[in-house]
Design an enzyme around this catalytic site. Structure first.
Site, PDB file in Angstrom:
ATOM      1  CG  LEU A 324     -16.783 -13.410-114.665  1.00 18.36           C
ATOM      2  CD1 LEU A 324     -16.283 -12.218-113.858  1.00 18.36           C
ATOM      3  CD2 LEU A 324     -17.874 -14.137-113.901  1.00 18.36           C
ATOM      4  CG  ASP A 325     -10.175 -12.396-117.660  1.00 18.72           C
ATOM      5  OD1 ASP A 325      -9.870 -13.541-117.289  1.00 18.72           O
ATOM      6  OD2 ASP A 325      -9.390 -11.632-118.255  1.00 18.72           O
ATOM      7  CB  VAL A 326     -12.372 -17.037-114.299  1.00 18.51           C
ATOM      8  CG1 VAL A 326     -13.876 -16.909-114.410  1.00 18.51           C
ATOM      9  CG2 VAL A 326     -11.821 -17.942-115.416  1.00 18.51           C
ATOM     10  N   GLY A 327      -9.405 -15.141-114.971  1.00 16.28           N
ATOM     11  CA  GLY A 327      -7.961 -15.130-114.775  1.00 16.28           C
ATOM     12  C   GLY A 327      -7.317 -16.480-114.991  1.00 16.28           C
ATOM     13  N   GLY A 328      -6.129 -16.622-114.415  1.00 14.91           N
ATOM     14  CA  GLY A 328      -5.390 -17.880-114.524  1.00 14.91           C
ATOM     15  C   GLY A 328      -5.639 -18.757-113.320  1.00 14.91           C
ATOM     16  CG  LEU A 330      -6.597 -25.155-115.902  1.00 13.09           C
ATOM     17  CD1 LEU A 330      -7.493 -26.015-115.024  1.00 13.09           C
ATOM     18  CD2 LEU A 330      -7.185 -25.016-117.304  1.00 13.09           C
ATOM     19  N   GLY A 331      -4.420 -25.437-112.875  1.00 12.46           N
ATOM     20  CA  GLY A 331      -3.154 -26.038-112.494  1.00 12.46           C
ATOM     21  C   GLY A 331      -2.666 -27.135-113.420  1.00 12.46           C
ATOM     22  CE1 TYR A 334       4.841 -28.072-113.979  1.00  7.23           C
ATOM     23  CE2 TYR A 334       3.314 -27.305-112.300  1.00  7.23           C
ATOM     24  CZ  TYR A 334       4.018 -27.086-113.461  1.00  7.23           C
ATOM     25  OH  TYR A 334       3.907 -25.889-114.116  1.00  7.23           O
ATOM     26  CB  CYS A 540      31.497 -21.794-110.966  1.00  5.40           C
ATOM     27  SG  CYS A 540      31.344 -20.036-111.302  1.00  5.40           S
TER      28      CYS A 540
END
Length: 672
Positions: A324-328, A330-331, A334, A540
């Site tokens: 099971l790939d929960v993707g990205g 994760l924050g 900043y 510029c």
């Protein structure tokens, strides 16, 4: 609003001696020691603790960045488990080695530490919840494709079977050639043609654990066709479009209108096609993605609950599954506020791992199905902290507001009215007097347009108006509730500091999507920064500026910096910009890649592992199809013609050609 009068301060080109500048230290090679050099102590009424609060470094910088007692930023590449380096000393030493600014410094140890922390967080969560499966992270190459970084990541990730995710054919080629063909996953995302799919399936024969994620309906037929032609069984996954919505800038990555993924009906269609092709056994993985930089943990929880049920349902349909790939998502914090603000997050890495493990375990236990191997594609959280962009300030444009002198009785009434307005400014009616000042300034412009006011008189009226604004702004510092119109005065009266960088090359997201990165001086932090400024880059282009800065749960339009000192360099650092910025940078005005160094912490200092020189002018000209030899020959012919017509001397011609040839070999940024 008319811009205020400005004073241009250009920094002298000569590098200062130690005695020239209060904040320069003994020219000591920091490779020999970790101890900070000594310099002037804190200024009365200001301390390094005040600077830490102002720039919020403890919020976004821990455990890697801090301020030492002499007011320099310190870098602890191994977090709280190792030594530290004085960033100012490091920059000075690199410049002594002819590595010019702007300069991107990559700390390889931080990259290693981020991988270790992510894996440790999942290991702790797996132990806490008695999870019967394991964790296998993958790094999305799109986040930062630079070779040295990807090679370091593969090396540091090897003990954890940390893999790679490819989102395109070129990235797939990188992954296959860089990743050791062992247990590490090679996740294949993005648009896929026959060549992409064939390469991915054949890579399995090398021993790669390759999984092709089906993200478009037509990819199902394509995978079946290639598999039959090769006579090889693929390993595939399905990316689901979740109903759960992301938030922030990338919130549209999920939902029915998401760019990638299959709806529930399309998932069932894919299962039917795989079954008909006798390839249902190939279905190993479910993948979802709800967006980058998820600031609220509740969004992640909602997505996990939905994805858990889809995984269980696929297993019940007969697919062997297993991942099971929960993707990205994760924050990165900043701004250091630990909030749901888009530049922050209200959870830490351990919270994230706990929620992933707990949610998947609950779904599988309820359905009496074996738990999967957990996969995440954390790119930003892995790569952001490891690089720091260092740039110097070349000069400034400062608003000059001198105390006005009383006008004479015979001067125009509008000037006398403006002076009277200046004298009558008091804290209890600032909006009223500001409105008066605006009215009289507008009257002066009308009078000038009809020839009733001389240029000198118009200039005096402008100076009086800005003197009013400055006095109002000073009194506003004690006010708690400031009207928006008056708050904007701070922007209009701010200085402009000219930075030796291209926003479009080194921080394109600050321009494109208003991404916030922490920016602060790397020295002089024992002094109070009294200048409120915005930053302008070398291009510029009027968009080549930074006028949004981190604050507590919001954005401020000016940055507090120190006044520039004659003969003294002033260095700023942009932090947490190791994800996406390098590869998304462009050649606006032909400012190329910056110099880059890879630094590794050693017991007695540091080691420069790699120096990657930035683009020369010849190289960037080549990107836009100019040949340096042809350009030089064209200039030589022009020079010869000018010599024949005696428009140039032989000595001048030689100097021009020499300068031109040297420029072609030079860095695209400004030299000290």
């Amino acid at each position: 609003m008319t811009q205020p009068p400005v004073k241009i301060l250009q920094q002298p080109p000569d590098h200062p001696s130690v005695t020239d500048c209060q904040n320069l230290k003994d020219s000591e090679d920091p490779t020999s020691t970790l101890a900070p050099s000594s310099e002037a102590g804190s200024h009365p009424g200001w301390s390094v603790e005040d600077s830490e609060k102002l720039y919020r470094i403890k919020g976004w910088g821990e455990p890697y960045f801090s301020v030492n007692e002499v007011g320099h930023v310190m870098v602890a590449p191994q977090g709280d488990r190792g030594g530290s380096l004085d960033l100012y000393d490091l920059v000075e030493a690199l410049q002594e080695r002819d590595i010019a600014l702007p300069l991107l410094i990559r700390f390889s140890d931080i990259l290693k530490d981020r991988i270790e922390r992510l894996n440790a967080s999942f290991a702790k969560a797996i132990a806490r919840y008695n999870y019967a499966g394991t964790y296998r992270g993958v790094f999305p190459i799109k986040c930062n494709q630079q070779r040295h970084l990807v090679e370091d990541l593969v090396r540091f990730g090897a003990p954890y079977q940390f893999g790679l995710e490819a989102g395109s054919k070129p990235e797939l080629l990188i992954a296959i050639a860089t990743l050791e063909p062992k247990d590490s996953l090679l996740i294949c995302n993005g648009y896929k043609d026959h060549a992409y799919i064939e390469t991915a399936i054949l890579a399995q024969r090398l021993g790669h654990n390759t999984i092709i994620v089906l993200e478009q309906v037509d990819e199902v037929d394509r995978v079946i066709e290639v598999s039959r032609r090769l006579g090889l069984e693929p390993r595939v996954g399905i990316r689901a479009k979740l109903n759960a919505k992301g938030i922030g800038r990338w919130g549209t990555s999920a939902g029915d209108r998401a760019k990638f993924g299959l709806t529930i009906s399309e998932i069932l269609e894919a299962v039917e096609k795989l079954t008909a092709a006798h390839l249902l056994e190939s279905l190993k993985l479910l993948h979802f993605h709800i967006g980058s930089q998820i600031s609220s943990i509740s969004v992640i929880k909602d997505a996990l609950r939905e994805a858990g049920q889809i995984y269980v349902s696929l297993a019940r349909l007969g697919a062997p599954m297993g991942y099971l790939d929960v993707g990205g998502g994760l924050g990165v914090d900043y701004d250091g506020s630990k909030s749901t603000f888009h530049a922050s997050k209200n959870y830490n890495m351990q919270n994230y791992a706990n929620d992933v493990v707990a949610a998947v375990k609950d779904a599988c236990d309820e359905a009496d199905i074996a738990v999967p191997t957990l996969v995440s594609e954390s790119g930003r959280a892995i790569a952001s902290h490891q690089s720091v962009l260092i740039f110097d300030i070349l000069g400034s444009s400062d608003v000059t507001v001198a105390p006005p002198s009383p006008p004479s009785p015979d001067e125009p009434l509008v000037i006398r009215n403006l002076y009277e307005t200046f004298q009558n400014i008091q804290a209890n009616h600032l909006q009223e007097v500001y409105n008066d000042a605006i009215q009289f300034k507008d009257e002066s412009l009308i009078l000038f347009s009809f020839g009733k006011l001389s240029l000198t008189e118009r200039a005096k009226a402008e100076r009086l108006f800005w003197a009013c604004c400055h006095k109002i702004l000073t009194l506003l510092e004690t006010e708690a509730d400031i009207p928006d119109e008056l708050a904007a005065l701070e922007d209009h009266l701010a200085s402009i500091y000219y930075a030796n960088l291209s926003v479009f090359q080194s921080a394109p997201d600050t321009w494109a999507i208003k991404q916030l990165f922490p920016i602060m001086p790397i020295h002089r932090l024992q002094e109070q920064p009294k200048q409120k400024v915005t930053l302008a880059d070398l291009t510029c282009d009027s968009d080549g500026k930074i006028d949004q800065f981190i604050n507590a749960k919001n954005v401020k339009r000016v940055l507090e910096l120190h006044q520039l000192q004659p003969n003294c360099p002033y260095y700023l650092g942009m932090f947490l910009n190791g994800a996406y910025q390098e590869i998304m940078g462009n050649l606006h005005n032909l400012f190329g890649d910056t110099n880059t160094v890879h630094i590794r912490l050693m017991p007695n200092g540091y080691q420069i592992e790699q120096v990657v020189r930035g683009d020369t002018m010849q190289e960037v000209l080549g990107y836009v199809q100019y040949d340096a030899d042809d350009l030089l020959e064209n200039l030589r012919r022009q020079s010869e013609q000018a010599l024949r017509h005696q428009r140039i001397t032989l000595e001048e011609s030689k100097r021009l050609l020499k300068n031109y040839e040297q420029s072609l070999r030079s860095y695209t940024y400004l030299a000290p």
